[in-house]
Design an enzyme around this catalytic site. Structure first.
Site, PDB file in Angstrom:
ATOM      1  N   CYS A  56       3.324   6.783  10.681  1.00 27.15           N
ATOM      2  CA  CYS A  56       3.347   7.511   9.326  1.00 27.15           C
ATOM      3  C   CYS A  56       4.380   8.221   9.264  1.00 27.15           C
ATOM      4  CB  CYS A  56       1.950   8.283   9.066  1.00 27.15           C
ATOM      5  SG  CYS A  56       0.728   7.040   9.242  1.00 27.15           S
ATOM      6  N   ASP A  99       3.429   5.263   4.888  1.00 26.24           N
ATOM      7  CA  ASP A  99       4.717   4.943   5.735  1.00 26.24           C
ATOM      8  C   ASP A  99       4.303   3.743   6.789  1.00 26.24           C
ATOM      9  OD1 ASP A  99       6.923   4.989   7.328  1.00 26.24           O
ATOM     10  OD2 ASP A  99       7.291   7.049   7.034  1.00 26.24           O
ATOM     11  N   ILE A 100       4.789   3.808   7.788  1.00 21.07           N
ATOM     12  CA  ILE A 100       4.576   2.768   8.865  1.00 21.07           C
ATOM     13  C   ILE A 100       3.309   2.893   9.663  1.00 21.07           C
ATOM     14  CG2 ILE A 100       6.349   3.718  10.761  1.00 21.07           C
ATOM     15  CD1 ILE A 100       6.927   0.753  11.256  1.00 21.07           C
ATOM     16  N   ALA A 113      -5.928   6.336  10.273  1.00 17.03           N
ATOM     17  CA  ALA A 113      -4.704   6.226   9.472  1.00 17.03           C
ATOM     18  C   ALA A 113      -5.306   5.674   7.986  1.00 17.03           C
ATOM     19  CB  ALA A 113      -3.706   5.548   9.775  1.00 17.03           C
ATOM     20  N   ARG A 160       0.855  -1.219   0.099  1.00 15.28           N
ATOM     21  CA  ARG A 160       0.072   0.156   0.065  1.00 15.28           C
ATOM     22  C   ARG A 160       1.040   1.290   0.037  1.00 15.28           C
ATOM     23  NH1 ARG A 160       1.183   2.227   4.678  1.00 15.28           N
ATOM     24  NH2 ARG A 160       1.272   0.901   6.349  1.00 15.28           N
ATOM     25  N   TYR A 177       0.354   0.857  12.757  1.00 12.26           N
ATOM     26  CA  TYR A 177       0.316  -0.008  13.735  1.00 12.26           C
ATOM     27  C   TYR A 177      -1.317  -0.579  13.535  1.00 12.26           C
ATOM     28  CZ  TYR A 177      -0.904  -2.428  18.203  1.00 12.26           C
ATOM     29  OH  TYR A 177      -1.484  -3.153  19.144  1.00 12.26           O
ATOM     30  N   HIS A 178      -1.320  -1.819  13.747  1.00 10.80           N
ATOM     31  CA  HIS A 178      -2.625  -2.487  13.715  1.00 10.80           C
ATOM     32  C   HIS A 178      -2.740  -3.374  14.991  1.00 10.80           C
ATOM     33  CE1 HIS A 178      -3.606  -1.003   9.832  1.00 10.80           C
ATOM     34  NE2 HIS A 178      -2.891  -1.855   9.265  1.00 10.80           N
ATOM     35  N   GLY A 234      -6.739   0.128   3.055  1.00 10.08           N
ATOM     36  CA  GLY A 234      -7.923   1.113   3.459  1.00 10.08           C
ATOM     37  C   GLY A 234      -7.464   1.867   4.638  1.00 10.08           C
TER      38      GLY A 234
END
Length: 231
Positions: free
Chosen positions: A184, A80-81, A145, A77, A83-84, A164
């Site tokens: 991000c 940047d980085i 995000a 996607r 978290y989930h 998404g």
């Protein structure tokens, strides 16, 4: 005629499995073998690094990640980085964007943001955008995000979207997951959640059910859950 949208909610799904499912569904949607979809779910603790590829924004070593039980994926996607993890509603809209004069990829991102902004407004939270960043903000704190991939269609013009939004629901999620990264790549602003903003308690599945009508208000679909129809 309003198009059908398959909507699903999964309480917890491994990130790698969800990514493989998205790729499979994108191919099937492109071939016309599957309806467009909105996957709603939660992931176990996971960091994902998008196409901007800034590994320095990950603040934990491989050993620390293993100790904390946090997965790490470099994915396709944009962005940047991020978290989930548990307490966050993740939404993957797998939608066809028809090729042609009216195609607006940036407009798609703004529309996804609008879904979250409208939902928050219904809970008396004034949210909006920051011109230089994708996502949804409450003041100077990011609550959602957004990172998307536009998969070029092989069987027609246009794209099928994947990846998404990641909407923070439960209080304390900033401390539980975002402290191990520079989210991000943005150092000057923080992260918040729906519970932090309202002082109320929410279940992630409850938010998943509630957010669907806001999605179908912005995007012209009729939502079909496995057991019922939600407009």
């Amino acid at each position: 005629m309003t198009k059908p949208l398959n909507v699903s909610y999964t309480p917890m799904l491994d990130y790698g499995m969800a990514w493989e499912l998205q790729k499979l569904h994108v191919v099937e949607i492109d071939k016309g073998e599957r309806h467009e979809s909105l996957m709603l779910l939660q992931h176990p603790p996971t960091y994902t690094i998008g196409s901007q590829r800034h590994p320095e924004h990950l603040l934990l070593s491989k050993e620390e990640l293993e100790k904390k039980g946090i997965g790490l994926f470099e994915i396709d996607r944009g962005g940047d980085i991020t978290y989930h993890g548990p307490g966050q509603l993740v939404g993957y809209p797998l939608l066809v964007l028809e090729g042609g004069k009216g195609l607006d990829l940036h407009g798609f991102l703004r529309s996804v943001e609008q879904v979250i902004i409208d939902y928050l407004a219904a809970h008396q939270i004034e949210a909006g955008r920051k011109p230089e960043y994708t996502g949804v903000w409450v003041g100077d704190r990011k609550i959602c995000a957004i990172g998307v991939k536009f998969n070029k269609r092989r069987h027609d013009r246009g794209f099928v979207t994947s990846h998404g939004f990641a909407f923070n629901i439960k209080a304390g999620i900033a401390e539980s997951g975002f402290t191990g990264i520079i989210p991000c790549g943005i150092q000057e602003y923080g992260v918040t959640s729906l519970e932090d903003c309202t002082g109320r308690t929410f279940e992630v599945e409850e938010v998943a059910r509630e957010i669907v009508p806001y999605f179908t208000k912005v995007f012209p679909y009729k939502a079909h859950w496995p057991d019922k129809v939600w407009s």
